[in-house]
Write a protein that holds these residues in place. Sequence first.
Motif, short mmCIF file in Angstrom:
data_model
loop_
_atom_site.label_atom_id
_atom_site.label_comp_id
_atom_site.label_asym_id
_atom_site.label_seq_id
_atom_site.Cartn_x
_atom_site.Cartn_y
_atom_site.Cartn_z
N TRP A 60 0.82 -1.22 0.00
CA TRP A 60 0.00 0.00 0.00
C TRP A 60 0.85 1.27 0.00
O TRP A 60 0.50 2.26 -0.65
CB TRP A 60 -0.92 0.00 1.22
CG TRP A 60 -1.72 1.24 1.36
CD1 TRP A 60 -2.83 1.60 0.65
CD2 TRP A 60 -1.47 2.31 2.28
NE1 TRP A 60 -3.30 2.82 1.06
CE2 TRP A 60 -2.49 3.29 2.06
CE3 TRP A 60 -0.52 2.55 3.27
CZ2 TRP A 60 -2.56 4.46 2.79
CZ3 TRP A 60 -0.58 3.72 4.00
CH2 TRP A 60 -1.59 4.65 3.77
N TYR A 107 3.92 0.86 -3.62
CA TYR A 107 3.66 0.58 -5.02
C TYR A 107 3.01 1.73 -5.80
O TYR A 107 3.17 1.78 -7.02
CB TYR A 107 2.86 -0.71 -5.15
CG TYR A 107 3.79 -1.89 -5.09
CD1 TYR A 107 4.23 -2.50 -6.25
CD2 TYR A 107 4.28 -2.34 -3.87
CE1 TYR A 107 5.11 -3.57 -6.20
CE2 TYR A 107 5.17 -3.40 -3.81
CZ TYR A 107 5.58 -4.01 -4.98
OH TYR A 107 6.48 -5.05 -4.92
N PRO A 108 2.28 2.66 -5.18
CA PRO A 108 1.89 3.84 -5.97
C PRO A 108 3.07 4.62 -6.50
O PRO A 108 3.06 5.13 -7.63
CB PRO A 108 1.06 4.66 -4.98
CG PRO A 108 0.50 3.66 -4.04
CD PRO A 108 1.57 2.62 -3.89
N VAL A 109 4.14 4.71 -5.69
CA VAL A 109 5.34 5.40 -6.14
C VAL A 109 6.11 4.56 -7.14
O VAL A 109 6.63 5.08 -8.14
CB VAL A 109 6.23 5.74 -4.92
CG1 VAL A 109 7.52 6.43 -5.36
CG2 VAL A 109 5.48 6.60 -3.92
N PHE A 125 4.99 2.23 -9.25
CA PHE A 125 4.32 2.19 -10.55
C PHE A 125 4.30 3.56 -11.23
O PHE A 125 4.16 3.63 -12.45
CB PHE A 125 2.89 1.67 -10.39
CG PHE A 125 2.78 0.18 -10.40
CD1 PHE A 125 2.72 -0.51 -11.60
CD2 PHE A 125 2.77 -0.54 -9.21
CE1 PHE A 125 2.62 -1.90 -11.62
CE2 PHE A 125 2.68 -1.92 -9.22
CZ PHE A 125 2.61 -2.60 -10.43
N SER A 126 4.43 4.64 -10.44
CA SER A 126 4.51 5.96 -11.06
C SER A 126 5.82 6.18 -11.79
O SER A 126 5.89 6.99 -12.72
CB SER A 126 4.32 7.04 -9.99
OG SER A 126 5.39 7.02 -9.06
N GLY A 185 7.32 -1.42 -11.88
CA GLY A 185 6.36 -1.88 -10.91
C GLY A 185 6.06 -3.36 -11.03
O GLY A 185 5.93 -4.07 -10.02
N THR A 187 11.56 4.55 -1.72
CA THR A 187 10.25 5.20 -1.86
C THR A 187 10.15 6.45 -1.00
O THR A 187 9.52 7.44 -1.40
CB THR A 187 9.14 4.21 -1.47
OG1 THR A 187 9.36 2.97 -2.15
CG2 THR A 187 7.78 4.75 -1.85
N ARG A 222 1.45 7.36 4.39
CA ARG A 222 2.35 6.45 3.67
C ARG A 222 3.80 6.69 4.09
O ARG A 222 4.58 5.76 4.27
CB ARG A 222 2.20 6.63 2.17
CG ARG A 222 0.97 5.96 1.58
CD ARG A 222 1.03 5.98 0.05
NE ARG A 222 -0.02 5.15 -0.53
CZ ARG A 222 -1.23 5.56 -0.82
NH1 ARG A 222 -1.55 6.84 -0.58
NH2 ARG A 222 -2.12 4.74 -1.35
#
Length: 347
Positions: free
Chosen positions: A91, A94-96, A98-99, A105, A220, A265
């Motif tokens: 959580w 992975y937003p970072v 995949f960005s 990612g 991250t 986060r």
Amino acid sequence: MVMASSSSSSPEEQCGAEVSDNYETTCWGCGLRVMLPSCASIFKCGWCGAITDQNKKKRDEKCLGWRLLRDRCFLSAVLVFMFFVIFGGVWAMYPVVFSVSILWGIFHSIITTILSIATISFFSLAAFRCAGIPPNILWGSYPTVGKGDLENYTFCHYCLKPKSPRAHHCRSCGKCILDMDHHCPFIGNCVGAANHYSFICFLISAVLSTIYVSIMSAYTSLHIWPPSSYSLSRLKGITGRDLAWRLVNEIFIAFLRSALFLSARGLLLVYLFIASVSLQIGLSVLLWQQLSFIYQGKTFLSNLSSQADNDEEEKKDCQNLVRFFGFQHPVSRFLSNFRVTRKRHDT
């Protein structure tokens, strides 16, 4: 009928035993009657080889239920923490990830899946698999026990049955464990002959996982960390060591001041980094200790290696790790066999 005697076998000791007061007892292994000196509290049966300790008494195990409850609590806490690290890390990171790039990612998703499945699988095998119970053998009567069948066996006063030379009774589990290394409350189980391999594999996968979590959490955090502001005007007129110290102090205070604006986060990533580094150190020390015992042919409680010459012990040391991990034959042997079969096929 006298079929056994004490472990001493010199003629002088035998003569002394005949003169002294003797008493009659029964071997627990084969049931034969033996005549022993009054001073012999520990004796070995000459027929079946069982060892009897007259002075050993059964201890009370009233705390067995509390030990089992303690192990279940530790086991539940470890499982909750492992799933928290896995899902919390996904959580937060992975937003970072995949960005940055979709391929980047996907690559890290595959690594996370492999490490997570391996760690949880080996942990489950070590925790929920039986650590290893000594084999059930016939005992108690002369017709069923042959000569030397119970060689160096002792009687477990807790389990009320024979205990093999390489077995040890665990008071936390309430049973004898074959090749017992230690009782680990964090897996709620003993580490013995049946799950020692799974325990070592769990330690290896856990160390690799913590290294991966610490690197990814630091990576991250650098992308989502709030910008820090600091002023160098306060450093005017300062030279020498005081300048370096004041510069490091100013940067550190600015770093902490920017941490106050971290998101949820970001705070989770800081916690994952600190926790993973701490676990990484502890698990690495434990893994190194376990591998060193295996290299020496030992466990934490007993010595597994047979007595041999010094030269032979040095040769066997390197093979202990090979045998433990299941690589019974070197690669060169398979290559040589492949060459032989290929030559025969060509001819």
